[in-house]
Design a protein around this motif. Structure first.
Motif, PDB file in Angstrom:
ATOM      1  N   ASN A  88       0.829  -1.209   0.000  1.00 40.81           N
ATOM      2  CA  ASN A  88       0.000   0.000   0.000  1.00 40.81           C
ATOM      3  C   ASN A  88       0.865   1.261   0.000  1.00 40.81           C
ATOM      4  O   ASN A  88       0.514   2.254  -0.630  1.00 40.81           O
ATOM      5  N   ALA A  89       1.988   1.217   0.680  1.00 42.23           N
ATOM      6  CA  ALA A  89       2.888   2.377   0.687  1.00 42.23           C
ATOM      7  C   ALA A  89       3.462   2.602  -0.709  1.00 42.23           C
ATOM      8  O   ALA A  89       3.618   3.734  -1.151  1.00 42.23           O
ATOM      9  N   PRO A  93       1.000   7.305  -2.648  1.00 41.20           N
ATOM     10  CA  PRO A  93       1.657   8.527  -3.130  1.00 41.20           C
ATOM     11  C   PRO A  93       2.978   8.248  -3.845  1.00 41.20           C
ATOM     12  O   PRO A  93       3.310   8.925  -4.810  1.00 41.20           O
ATOM     13  N   ALA A  94       3.723   7.258  -3.389  1.00 38.71           N
ATOM     14  CA  ALA A  94       5.007   6.962  -4.027  1.00 38.71           C
ATOM     15  C   ALA A  94       4.797   6.524  -5.472  1.00 38.71           C
ATOM     16  O   ALA A  94       5.566   6.895  -6.361  1.00 38.71           O
ATOM     17  N   LYS A  95       3.752   5.760  -5.719  1.00 40.69           N
ATOM     18  CA  LYS A  95       3.470   5.299  -7.075  1.00 40.69           C
ATOM     19  C   LYS A  95       3.088   6.490  -7.961  1.00 40.69           C
ATOM     20  O   LYS A  95       3.530   6.587  -9.101  1.00 40.69           O
ATOM     21  N   GLU A  96       2.271   7.395  -7.424  1.00 40.49           N
ATOM     22  CA  GLU A  96       1.872   8.581  -8.188  1.00 40.49           C
ATOM     23  C   GLU A  96       3.084   9.468  -8.467  1.00 40.49           C
ATOM     24  O   GLU A  96       3.235  10.002  -9.567  1.00 40.49           O
ATOM     25  N   ARG A 101       7.218  11.578 -12.258  1.00 40.89           N
ATOM     26  CA  ARG A 101       8.623  11.670 -12.657  1.00 40.89           C
ATOM     27  C   ARG A 101       8.840  10.996 -14.003  1.00 40.89           C
ATOM     28  O   ARG A 101       9.562  11.514 -14.855  1.00 40.89           O
ATOM     29  N   THR A 102       8.222   9.852 -14.207  1.00 38.08           N
ATOM     30  CA  THR A 102       8.352   9.129 -15.469  1.00 38.08           C
ATOM     31  C   THR A 102       7.801   9.967 -16.613  1.00 38.08           C
ATOM     32  O   THR A 102       8.402  10.053 -17.689  1.00 38.08           O
TER      33      THR A 102
END
Length: 120
Positions: A88-89, A93-96, A101-102
């Protein structure tokens, strides 16, 4: 995966049960006959449970297999919960942030390649 039982036969169940196979596994010196679609996977899971139960039994003084099973289940649930929290971490937000960035890097790369094509 399920224990072998004789249940009611509905059309959906009979279609599914055709692909089901029985596999015999040993967990903590007990033999179980289970059925599922992937016997190798069921065997792998049984080995994991057996290993966890033996580790729990080695750390404690209890020889009661039910108590060992419950403590092993709690250990497995704790590991699952920790993995869910990590997932979940990573998917929050980390995935978004990684997507943003990508996207920016892709834009920069496209701009550089576009300039290179104009020059070359």
């Amino acid at each position: 995966m399920s224990d072998s039982q004789n249940g009611s036969n509905s059309t959906a169940q009979s279609a599914t049960s055709d692909a089901m196979q029985f596999v015999t596994v040993d967990i903590y010196d007990q033999t179980y006959r289970l059925r599922g679609q992937d016997p190798a996977y069921i065997q792998h899971l049984a080995e994991m449970v057996d290993t966890k139960m033996r580790a729990v039994a080695a750390q404690g003084k209890s020889v009661d297999s039910l108590r060992v099973a419950v403590l092993a289940a709690l250990n497995i649930a704790d590991e699952l919960s920790a993995l869910e929290q990590r997932y979940n971490a990573l998917s929050g937000p980390a995935k978004e942030n990684l997507r943003n960035r990508t996207s920016k890097l892709t834009g920069l790369l496209d701009a550089v390649l576009s300039e290179h094509r104009k020059i070359g």
